[in-house]
Design a protein around this motif. Sequence first.
Motif, PDB file in Angstrom:
ATOM      1  N   ASN A 142     -22.973 -48.644  85.441  1.00  0.00           N
ATOM      2  CA  ASN A 142     -22.919 -48.719  83.979  1.00  0.00           C
ATOM      3  C   ASN A 142     -23.365 -47.413  83.331  1.00  0.00           C
ATOM      4  O   ASN A 142     -23.803 -46.482  84.005  1.00  0.00           O
ATOM      5  CB  ASN A 142     -23.737 -49.909  83.463  1.00  0.00           C
ATOM      6  CG  ASN A 142     -25.218 -49.723  83.700  1.00  0.00           C
ATOM      7  OD1 ASN A 142     -25.810 -48.720  83.306  1.00  0.00           O
ATOM      8  ND2 ASN A 142     -25.828 -50.684  84.382  1.00  0.00           N
ATOM      9  N   SER A 143     -23.238 -47.378  81.997  1.00  0.00           N
ATOM     10  CA  SER A 143     -23.455 -46.136  81.255  1.00  0.00           C
ATOM     11  C   SER A 143     -24.874 -45.579  81.359  1.00  0.00           C
ATOM     12  O   SER A 143     -25.075 -44.386  81.153  1.00  0.00           O
ATOM     13  CB  SER A 143     -23.086 -46.354  79.790  1.00  0.00           C
ATOM     14  OG  SER A 143     -23.747 -47.497  79.290  1.00  0.00           O
ATOM     15  N   SER A 144     -25.874 -46.429  81.692  1.00  0.00           N
ATOM     16  CA  SER A 144     -27.246 -45.897  81.760  1.00  0.00           C
ATOM     17  C   SER A 144     -27.398 -44.923  82.931  1.00  0.00           C
ATOM     18  O   SER A 144     -28.330 -44.127  82.971  1.00  0.00           O
ATOM     19  CB  SER A 144     -28.262 -47.033  81.877  1.00  0.00           C
ATOM     20  OG  SER A 144     -28.123 -47.667  83.117  1.00  0.00           O
ATOM     21  N   LEU A 188     -14.145 -50.400  82.630  1.00  0.00           N
ATOM     22  CA  LEU A 188     -13.674 -51.407  81.681  1.00  0.00           C
ATOM     23  C   LEU A 188     -13.410 -50.788  80.311  1.00  0.00           C
ATOM     24  O   LEU A 188     -12.368 -51.027  79.684  1.00  0.00           O
ATOM     25  CB  LEU A 188     -14.731 -52.519  81.566  1.00  0.00           C
ATOM     26  CG  LEU A 188     -14.485 -53.617  80.548  1.00  0.00           C
ATOM     27  CD1 LEU A 188     -13.305 -54.484  80.971  1.00  0.00           C
ATOM     28  CD2 LEU A 188     -15.720 -54.492  80.376  1.00  0.00           C
ATOM     29  N   ALA A 189     -14.368 -49.956  79.857  1.00  0.00           N
ATOM     30  CA  ALA A 189     -14.231 -49.342  78.533  1.00  0.00           C
ATOM     31  C   ALA A 189     -13.007 -48.438  78.489  1.00  0.00           C
ATOM     32  O   ALA A 189     -12.322 -48.357  77.454  1.00  0.00           O
ATOM     33  CB  ALA A 189     -15.492 -48.556  78.178  1.00  0.00           C
ATOM     34  N   ILE A 225     -22.284 -58.822  78.353  1.00  0.00           N
ATOM     35  CA  ILE A 225     -22.838 -57.511  77.973  1.00  0.00           C
ATOM     36  C   ILE A 225     -21.783 -56.407  78.103  1.00  0.00           C
ATOM     37  O   ILE A 225     -21.686 -55.532  77.255  1.00  0.00           O
ATOM     38  CB  ILE A 225     -24.137 -57.103  78.729  1.00  0.00           C
ATOM     39  CG1 ILE A 225     -23.938 -57.033  80.219  1.00  0.00           C
ATOM     40  CG2 ILE A 225     -25.315 -57.940  78.352  1.00  0.00           C
ATOM     41  CD1 ILE A 225     -25.050 -56.191  80.888  1.00  0.00           C
ATOM     42  N   PHE A 226     -20.963 -56.469  79.168  1.00  0.00           N
ATOM     43  CA  PHE A 226     -19.941 -55.430  79.333  1.00  0.00           C
ATOM     44  C   PHE A 226     -18.770 -55.645  78.372  1.00  0.00           C
ATOM     45  O   PHE A 226     -18.157 -54.692  77.898  1.00  0.00           O
ATOM     46  CB  PHE A 226     -19.435 -55.378  80.771  1.00  0.00           C
ATOM     47  CG  PHE A 226     -20.472 -54.896  81.747  1.00  0.00           C
ATOM     48  CD1 PHE A 226     -21.393 -53.928  81.371  1.00  0.00           C
ATOM     49  CD2 PHE A 226     -20.540 -55.407  83.038  1.00  0.00           C
ATOM     50  CE1 PHE A 226     -22.361 -53.478  82.251  1.00  0.00           C
ATOM     51  CE2 PHE A 226     -21.507 -54.961  83.923  1.00  0.00           C
ATOM     52  CZ  PHE A 226     -22.413 -53.998  83.530  1.00  0.00           C
ATOM     53  N   ILE A 243     -15.452 -61.612  82.465  1.00  0.00           N
ATOM     54  CA  ILE A 243     -16.307 -60.414  82.429  1.00  0.00           C
ATOM     55  C   ILE A 243     -17.635 -60.762  81.734  1.00  0.00           C
ATOM     56  O   ILE A 243     -17.625 -61.456  80.717  1.00  0.00           O
ATOM     57  CB  ILE A 243     -15.560 -59.263  81.714  1.00  0.00           C
ATOM     58  CG1 ILE A 243     -14.443 -58.767  82.654  1.00  0.00           C
ATOM     59  CG2 ILE A 243     -16.494 -58.117  81.337  1.00  0.00           C
ATOM     60  CD1 ILE A 243     -13.435 -57.881  82.036  1.00  0.00           C
ATOM     61  N   PRO A 244     -18.787 -60.332  82.290  1.00  0.00           N
ATOM     62  CA  PRO A 244     -20.073 -60.641  81.668  1.00  0.00           C
ATOM     63  C   PRO A 244     -20.104 -60.178  80.212  1.00  0.00           C
ATOM     64  O   PRO A 244     -19.563 -59.116  79.893  1.00  0.00           O
ATOM     65  CB  PRO A 244     -21.090 -59.848  82.488  1.00  0.00           C
ATOM     66  CG  PRO A 244     -20.401 -59.487  83.747  1.00  0.00           C
ATOM     67  CD  PRO A 244     -18.936 -59.495  83.496  1.00  0.00           C
ATOM     68  N   GLY A 301     -27.084 -49.116  78.944  1.00  0.00           N
ATOM     69  CA  GLY A 301     -26.261 -49.441  80.117  1.00  0.00           C
ATOM     70  C   GLY A 301     -25.307 -50.602  79.906  1.00  0.00           C
ATOM     71  O   GLY A 301     -24.919 -51.280  80.857  1.00  0.00           O
ATOM     72  N   TYR A 302     -24.903 -50.865  78.653  1.00  0.00           N
ATOM     73  CA  TYR A 302     -23.996 -51.984  78.394  1.00  0.00           C
ATOM     74  C   TYR A 302     -22.530 -51.563  78.449  1.00  0.00           C
ATOM     75  O   TYR A 302     -21.643 -52.368  78.196  1.00  0.00           O
ATOM     76  CB  TYR A 302     -24.273 -52.597  77.012  1.00  0.00           C
ATOM     77  CG  TYR A 302     -25.629 -53.253  76.896  1.00  0.00           C
ATOM     78  CD1 TYR A 302     -26.388 -53.545  78.030  1.00  0.00           C
ATOM     79  CD2 TYR A 302     -26.159 -53.592  75.661  1.00  0.00           C
ATOM     80  CE1 TYR A 302     -27.636 -54.131  77.924  1.00  0.00           C
ATOM     81  CE2 TYR A 302     -27.403 -54.190  75.549  1.00  0.00           C
ATOM     82  CZ  TYR A 302     -28.138 -54.452  76.690  1.00  0.00           C
ATOM     83  OH  TYR A 302     -29.364 -55.036  76.576  1.00  0.00           O
ATOM     84  N   ILE A 303     -22.294 -50.282  78.728  1.00  0.00           N
ATOM     85  CA  ILE A 303     -20.903 -49.839  78.777  1.00  0.00           C
ATOM     86  C   ILE A 303     -20.500 -49.569  80.216  1.00  0.00           C
ATOM     87  O   ILE A 303     -21.106 -48.736  80.895  1.00  0.00           O
ATOM     88  CB  ILE A 303     -20.692 -48.610  77.865  1.00  0.00           C
ATOM     89  CG1 ILE A 303     -20.877 -49.056  76.404  1.00  0.00           C
ATOM     90  CG2 ILE A 303     -19.306 -47.994  78.064  1.00  0.00           C
ATOM     91  CD1 ILE A 303     -21.007 -47.954  75.405  1.00  0.00           C
ATOM     92  N   GLN A 304     -19.511 -50.338  80.702  1.00  0.00           N
ATOM     93  CA  GLN A 304     -19.002 -50.164  82.057  1.00  0.00           C
ATOM     94  C   GLN A 304     -17.805 -49.223  81.892  1.00  0.00           C
ATOM     95  O   GLN A 304     -16.791 -49.612  81.308  1.00  0.00           O
ATOM     96  CB  GLN A 304     -18.586 -51.534  82.604  1.00  0.00           C
ATOM     97  CG  GLN A 304     -18.711 -51.726  84.091  1.00  0.00           C
ATOM     98  CD  GLN A 304     -17.572 -51.078  84.875  1.00  0.00           C
ATOM     99  OE1 GLN A 304     -16.779 -50.317  84.326  1.00  0.00           O
ATOM    100  NE2 GLN A 304     -17.504 -51.354  86.157  1.00  0.00           N
TER     101      GLN A 304
END
Lengths: 327, 130
Positions: B59-61, A237-238, A48-49, A45-46, A231-234
């Motif tokens: 993604n969250s953004s 995945l989270a 950032i995520f 997984i990248p 935007g670092y939270i997917q």
Amino acid sequence: MSALAILLNFISIVVAGIFAGLLGSLTGLGGGTVLVPVLTLFYGIPIIFAVGASLISTIATSAGSASAYTKQRIANIKIGVGLEVATTTGAIIGTLTFAYVNANKMQWSIYVIFGSVLLFSLFPTIKKTLMEVPPDIPADWTTKLFQLTGSYFDAKLKKIVNYKGVRWWAGEIVMFFAGFISGLLGIGSGALKVMGMDWAMNLPMKVTTTTSNFMIGITAATGSSIYWRLGYIQPFLAAATAIGVVIGSYFGAKILVRISNGDIRWIFFGILSFLGVEMILRGLYLNHIISTPPLIQFAISLAVSAMMIGSSYIVVRMERRRIIHVR
Amino acid sequence: MSDEAEDRFDTIISWALKIGVVVSLCLIVAGTMIVFIHNGSNGFSLNTLSNMDSNTAVNSSEIHLLDIASGVASLSGMYIIALGLWVLIFTPISVVAISFVNFTYGKNRLYMFMSAIVLFNLFLAMIFIT
């Protein structure tokens, strides 16, 4: 990918979360320290995520286990909130640094910093296997001003332990860095928090680990809010990691009150030293500084961590024997 | 502060943490189930939602805080997960808020001031910094 394959993938991430949550709460270091390496190294997984999911899940690890500790009145909430002044400030700066690193395509450096922080967290951890309650040192001017006293019932020692903290200012300085590292790496940075309260403020290990656990959530909430906007939270995945760490930390807290401080650190040291070496090697590999294939990296990490655990174990055993002999 | 008051304070905090985690977890689990049952959410397929590529992943953004209420009302799985994650973020914030009230009530000016700074940092992170 079929819906079934996606579901299985989701479940396997939940399992990684359980594992991370268990170790995170057992040590007071937070689930992220295990979660980020596992997600990046084994799930591809990248970063950032992985960092985003880890930081938000760290709140769950913290809240889940802190709820148990505050009820038992081991964690010192007042000291924790006071130190949060520094950690939340550090977290804001750390998160913005992570954004800068990403914008400049320097993600490899996060792997290397992560691995190094992980390995350095282990030294104070190992050293402390020798002591349950810190040496008694005289109170200083901060003890009274910042009300750094307290007591708790130690189930293992079967007595009430009274304690007093010192050097509040030194604690705050360490906490600023703890917050910075938390925002930069998506971890609770409990190791640094533990160091701040234990080494700088001379608080007992049980109070240190449980208060650190409580503080981790507040620090992580600061970083997570900024990560969300960046935007670092997917969410998918989270969701999986949050479910996992809640389950893991729940059981971790149940186990913690039953085992001694020394036991906790040995389990943790073994797994974390492996992940730390592996993260450094992966970072160097990504930046083409080394060209060792991943399988060999795995073997090197295993050998180096085995050597580290082995030698530390022998040193600690010898030191213990010496202490007993002196007595 | 008396021992009794301190006991009550610790119990309230313990409950706030417990309730926060349980509510958040229920929302996340429910949201995930809805995403799987509907084979996606908000026009995104399950495949797109589970995509982890750093350039193309959802993604969250893309999930704005102000849209969460309407998203949850329309039973969108992704927004329910988002709400669960925000409940998680707010859990430790609520603990700091409770501490602030407690220190104010106990006339502990120094700690009242320090918990106010922590709250300020938390809201700064949430609203102003991107």
